[in-house]
Scaffold this active site. Structure first.
Site, PDB file in Angstrom:
ATOM      1  N   ARG A  29       0.821  -1.216   0.000  1.00  0.00           N
ATOM      2  CA  ARG A  29       0.000   0.000   0.000  1.00  0.00           C
ATOM      3  C   ARG A  29       0.853   1.263   0.000  1.00  0.00           C
ATOM      4  O   ARG A  29       0.481   2.262   0.601  1.00  0.00           O
ATOM      5  CB  ARG A  29      -0.961   0.037   1.203  1.00  0.00           C
ATOM      6  CG  ARG A  29      -2.000  -1.049   1.212  1.00  0.00           C
ATOM      7  CD  ARG A  29      -3.182  -0.680   0.322  1.00  0.00           C
ATOM      8  NE  ARG A  29      -4.016  -1.851   0.108  1.00  0.00           N
ATOM      9  CZ  ARG A  29      -5.215  -2.034   0.663  1.00  0.00           C
ATOM     10  NH1 ARG A  29      -5.725  -1.119   1.424  1.00  0.00           N
ATOM     11  NH2 ARG A  29      -5.897  -3.121   0.408  1.00  0.00           N
ATOM     12  N   ARG A  33      -3.919   6.121   0.526  1.00  0.00           N
ATOM     13  CA  ARG A  33      -4.536   7.308   1.139  1.00  0.00           C
ATOM     14  C   ARG A  33      -3.637   8.123   2.053  1.00  0.00           C
ATOM     15  O   ARG A  33      -3.964   9.244   2.402  1.00  0.00           O
ATOM     16  CB  ARG A  33      -5.798   6.886   1.904  1.00  0.00           C
ATOM     17  CG  ARG A  33      -6.941   6.550   0.977  1.00  0.00           C
ATOM     18  CD  ARG A  33      -8.074   5.892   1.713  1.00  0.00           C
ATOM     19  NE  ARG A  33      -7.691   4.543   2.140  1.00  0.00           N
ATOM     20  CZ  ARG A  33      -8.476   3.720   2.809  1.00  0.00           C
ATOM     21  NH1 ARG A  33      -9.679   4.099   3.174  1.00  0.00           N
ATOM     22  NH2 ARG A  33      -8.057   2.512   3.133  1.00  0.00           N
ATOM     23  N   ARG A  42      -8.012  11.014  -5.833  1.00  0.00           N
ATOM     24  CA  ARG A  42      -9.265  10.396  -5.360  1.00  0.00           C
ATOM     25  C   ARG A  42     -10.378  11.408  -5.099  1.00  0.00           C
ATOM     26  O   ARG A  42     -11.553  11.054  -5.052  1.00  0.00           O
ATOM     27  CB  ARG A  42      -8.983   9.562  -4.100  1.00  0.00           C
ATOM     28  CG  ARG A  42      -8.380   8.201  -4.401  1.00  0.00           C
ATOM     29  CD  ARG A  42      -9.424   7.185  -4.871  1.00  0.00           C
ATOM     30  NE  ARG A  42     -10.216   6.698  -3.731  1.00  0.00           N
ATOM     31  CZ  ARG A  42     -11.441   7.087  -3.439  1.00  0.00           C
ATOM     32  NH1 ARG A  42     -12.061   7.971  -4.185  1.00  0.00           N
ATOM     33  NH2 ARG A  42     -12.067   6.592  -2.387  1.00  0.00           N
ATOM     34  N   ASP A  78      -6.609  -3.478  -7.634  1.00  0.00           N
ATOM     35  CA  ASP A  78      -7.144  -4.049  -6.400  1.00  0.00           C
ATOM     36  C   ASP A  78      -7.386  -5.538  -6.554  1.00  0.00           C
ATOM     37  O   ASP A  78      -7.640  -6.043  -7.646  1.00  0.00           O
ATOM     38  CB  ASP A  78      -8.432  -3.348  -5.961  1.00  0.00           C
ATOM     39  CG  ASP A  78      -8.781  -3.704  -4.521  1.00  0.00           C
ATOM     40  OD1 ASP A  78      -7.985  -3.397  -3.629  1.00  0.00           O
ATOM     41  OD2 ASP A  78      -9.836  -4.328  -4.301  1.00  0.00           O
ATOM     42  N   TYR A 155     -13.869 -13.580   0.157  1.00  0.00           N
ATOM     43  CA  TYR A 155     -14.643 -12.371  -0.163  1.00  0.00           C
ATOM     44  C   TYR A 155     -15.950 -12.709  -0.884  1.00  0.00           C
ATOM     45  O   TYR A 155     -16.986 -12.131  -0.630  1.00  0.00           O
ATOM     46  CB  TYR A 155     -13.814 -11.410  -1.020  1.00  0.00           C
ATOM     47  CG  TYR A 155     -12.915 -10.498  -0.217  1.00  0.00           C
ATOM     48  CD1 TYR A 155     -13.452  -9.474   0.552  1.00  0.00           C
ATOM     49  CD2 TYR A 155     -11.538 -10.654  -0.210  1.00  0.00           C
ATOM     50  CE1 TYR A 155     -12.641  -8.626   1.300  1.00  0.00           C
ATOM     51  CE2 TYR A 155     -10.713  -9.809   0.532  1.00  0.00           C
ATOM     52  CZ  TYR A 155     -11.275  -8.796   1.282  1.00  0.00           C
ATOM     53  OH  TYR A 155     -10.476  -7.967   2.014  1.00  0.00           O
TER      54      TYR A 155
HETATM   55  O1  1CP Z   1       0.530   0.437  -3.305  1.00  0.00           O
HETATM   56  C1  1CP Z   1      -0.312  -0.478  -3.215  1.00  0.00           C
HETATM   57  O2  1CP Z   1      -0.076  -1.532  -2.592  1.00  0.00           O
HETATM   58  C2  1CP Z   1      -1.635  -0.246  -3.871  1.00  0.00           C
HETATM   59  C3  1CP Z   1      -2.239  -1.341  -4.658  1.00  0.00           C
HETATM   60  C4  1CP Z   1      -3.229  -2.196  -3.876  1.00  0.00           C
HETATM   61  C5  1CP Z   1      -3.058  -3.542  -3.549  1.00  0.00           C
HETATM   62  C6  1CP Z   1      -1.815  -4.378  -3.732  1.00  0.00           C
HETATM   63  C7  1CP Z   1      -4.526  -1.826  -3.449  1.00  0.00           C
HETATM   64  C8  1CP Z   1      -5.126  -0.485  -3.573  1.00  0.00           C
HETATM   65  N1  1CP Z   1      -5.152  -2.930  -2.968  1.00  0.00           N
HETATM   66  C9  1CP Z   1      -4.282  -3.984  -2.999  1.00  0.00           C
HETATM   67  C10 1CP Z   1      -4.547  -5.378  -2.621  1.00  0.00           C
HETATM   68  C11 1CP Z   1      -5.720  -5.664  -1.748  1.00  0.00           C
HETATM   69  N2  1CP Z   1      -6.995  -5.206  -1.829  1.00  0.00           N
HETATM   70  C12 1CP Z   1      -5.677  -6.630  -0.725  1.00  0.00           C
HETATM   71  C13 1CP Z   1      -4.475  -7.474  -0.403  1.00  0.00           C
HETATM   72  C14 1CP Z   1      -3.565  -6.725   0.491  1.00  0.00           C
HETATM   73  C15 1CP Z   1      -4.029  -6.675   1.914  1.00  0.00           C
HETATM   74  O3  1CP Z   1      -4.100  -7.743   2.536  1.00  0.00           O
HETATM   75  O4  1CP Z   1      -4.287  -5.555   2.372  1.00  0.00           O
HETATM   76  C16 1CP Z   1      -6.958  -6.706  -0.151  1.00  0.00           C
HETATM   77  C17 1CP Z   1      -7.410  -7.601   0.990  1.00  0.00           C
HETATM   78  C18 1CP Z   1      -7.793  -5.786  -0.859  1.00  0.00           C
HETATM   79  C19 1CP Z   1      -9.237  -5.550  -0.653  1.00  0.00           C
HETATM   80  C20 1CP Z   1      -9.566  -4.140  -0.353  1.00  0.00           C
HETATM   81  N3  1CP Z   1      -9.355  -3.116  -1.233  1.00  0.00           N
HETATM   82  C21 1CP Z   1     -10.127  -3.596   0.816  1.00  0.00           C
HETATM   83  C22 1CP Z   1     -10.637  -4.397   2.005  1.00  0.00           C
HETATM   84  C23 1CP Z   1      -9.668  -4.745   3.034  1.00  0.00           C
HETATM   85  C24 1CP Z   1     -10.423  -5.530   4.104  1.00  0.00           C
HETATM   86  O5  1CP Z   1     -10.258  -5.193   5.265  1.00  0.00           O
HETATM   87  O6  1CP Z   1     -11.184  -6.447   3.755  1.00  0.00           O
HETATM   88  C25 1CP Z   1     -10.229  -2.200   0.641  1.00  0.00           C
HETATM   89  C26 1CP Z   1     -10.741  -1.184   1.606  1.00  0.00           C
HETATM   90  C27 1CP Z   1      -9.724  -1.924  -0.662  1.00  0.00           C
HETATM   91  C28 1CP Z   1      -9.634  -0.602  -1.312  1.00  0.00           C
HETATM   92  C29 1CP Z   1      -8.283  -0.149  -1.702  1.00  0.00           C
HETATM   93  N4  1CP Z   1      -7.395  -0.885  -2.475  1.00  0.00           N
HETATM   94  C30 1CP Z   1      -6.274  -0.127  -2.722  1.00  0.00           C
HETATM   95  C31 1CP Z   1      -6.452   1.139  -2.065  1.00  0.00           C
HETATM   96  C32 1CP Z   1      -5.461   2.268  -2.097  1.00  0.00           C
HETATM   97  C33 1CP Z   1      -7.704   1.117  -1.436  1.00  0.00           C
HETATM   98  C34 1CP Z   1      -8.344   2.238  -0.674  1.00  0.00           C
HETATM   99  C35 1CP Z   1      -9.362   2.836  -1.572  1.00  0.00           C
HETATM  100  C36 1CP Z   1      -9.562   4.305  -1.435  1.00  0.00           C
HETATM  101  O7  1CP Z   1      -8.834   5.113  -2.070  1.00  0.00           O
HETATM  102  O8  1CP Z   1     -10.507   4.694  -0.753  1.00  0.00           O
END
Ligand code: 1CP
Length: 347
Positions: A29, A33, A42, A78, A155
């Site tokens: 990540r 944000r 965003r 994502d 999921y």
């Molecule tokens: O730099 C980076 O790593 C950004 C790329 C990235 C990656 C590798 C994002 C952007 N998401 C992911 C993978 C991802 N997405 C995972 C695996 C990593 C982890 O375990 O955290 C998972 C579980 C998700 C699912 C996801 N996407 C969630 C839910 C998490 C949960 O608690 O169930 C959420 C909230 C997101 C949204 C998301 N994805 C990425 C960002 C920057 C965001 C936030 C969105 C925003 O801008 O509001």
């Protein structure tokens, strides 16, 4: 710069457990944000529209890598996007996380899911890989990624984030044949998806099994391992695979059996113990507590140093967090910690 400088980048060398002059570091990540440049984008586009805009994905990933000085960039995308071509609805609601619609409750529901052709409907992801690769500095590796079948199935079955995964566990234990069939279907899609990213220019792949820590070693072995192994062995050879999980400390040996050139561990286990359990014939990635980036500077330094000490200078350590950067993290602490890893590990 030539192809050669990419192949000999510290990150890719560490994936192959070759000696490097410092420990390479990137953060999960790292584009997100906590960074004002990301928030500015965003403010104008929704998260899903951002993911489907390859130019913006490239901009976000490259800006983050350059701003913090990470030794690798990760594709901006994502984990859950792959669910759309399967016919599930996907929505990101602010505050509550993702919502996935389309129920799977029986074998018949699994059989109705299409065989996915991610190359077609996820074209925007391949385009994002291509654009990001083209705008990154040539010597900086680009990491593509996907979820592994267990985390994706969790999921699908839960319909949202969960902490206990009761629906997924219920489905796997009461309907094991349907479970395995679902996992196989997802596995075939993930293999095509990931190989598509490699074809588009990804230099390494990280596979996220973010929620496997809710399972016992026995459950992991029976319901998950064969599918993760099938995915990992279906990935184009020669491209390093990072196998990520959280909460895997109690079954790392089993987790590792599924494969991966690099095993990525969270902060709930000491790095030296994790590496010993995973085995010294794999590289290791981790494992600073993401919240250490929100703590006092002196403590950050000592925690970074401790992890480097535990790695003991052995080739094959990639410094990272145990899980993703949290939104309230001061960006200066992220930059400082990367500098610290470089400075304290120089050899
Ligand atoms: O730099 C980076 O790593 C950004 C790329 C990235 C990656 C590798 C994002 C952007 N998401 C992911 C993978 C991802 N997405 C995972 C695996 C990593 C982890 O375990 O955290 C998972 C579980 C998700 C699912 C996801 N996407 C969630 C839910 C998490 C949960 O608690 O169930 C959420 C909230 C997101 C949204 C998301 N994805 C990425 C960002 C920057 C965001 C936030 C969105 C925003 O801008 O509001």
């Amino acid at each position: 710069m030539t192809m050669n400088s990419l192949k000999t980048s510290p990150f890719l060398k560490a994936c192959r457990r070759e000696k490097t002059s410092f420990t390479p570091v990137w953060f999960m990540r790292q584009a997100g944000r906590y960074m004002k440049e990301y928030r500015a984008i965003r403010d104008k586009v929704s998260f899903l529209d951002l993911c489907k805009n390859p130019d913006l994905c490239a901009e976000v990933a490259v800006t983050a890598q350059e701003k913090i000085g990470a030794d690798a960039a990760i594709l901006f995308s994502d984990l859950l996007l792959i669910l759309e071509p399967f016919g599930f609805g996907l929505e990101y609601t602010s505050g509550d996380g993702p919502v996935i619609t389309g129920k799977i409750e029986s074998r018949a529901d699994v059989d109705r899911l299409p065989e996915m052709e991610p190359d077609g409907s996820l074209q925007y992801v391949s385009d994002a890989v291509r654009k990001t690769r083209a705008s990154l500095k040539p010597a900086i590796p680009l990491i593509g990624f996907s979820g592994l079948p267990f985390t994706l199935a969790a999921y699908i079955l839960e319909g949202k984030s969960s902490r206990i995964f009761s629906k997924a566990k219920h489905f796997m234990t009461f309907q094991p044949a349907a479970w395995h069939s679902l996992m196989e279907k997802i596995s075939r899609a993930v293999i095509r998806y990931v190989n598509g990213q490699i074809k588009a220019g990804a230099d390494a792949i990280q596979l996220f099994d973010s929620w496997v820590g809710c399972l016992s070693s026995e459950e992991y072995r029976e319901y998950v391992l064969p599918h993760s192994r099938a995915v990992i062995s279906g990935i184009q050879k020669g491209v390093p695979v990072i196998h990520f999980g959280t909460g895997t400390g109690s079954f790392l040996k089993t987790f590792r059996e599924a494969g991966g050139d690099v095993i990525s561990v969270d902060h709930r286990i000491a790095l030296d113990q994790a590496w010993e359990q995973a085995g010294y014939d794999v590289a290791i990635q981790g494992n600073l507590d993401p919240l250490a980036l929100c703590g006092p500077a002196a403590q950050l330094r000592s925690r970074v140093k401790k992890i480097l000490d535990q790695a003991g200078g052995r080739p094959g350590h990639i410094f990272n967090l145990g899980h993703g950067i949290v939104p309230q993290t001061p960006v200066d602490n992220v930059i400082r910690s990367i500098d610290l890893v470089h400075e304290l590990s120089a050899r």
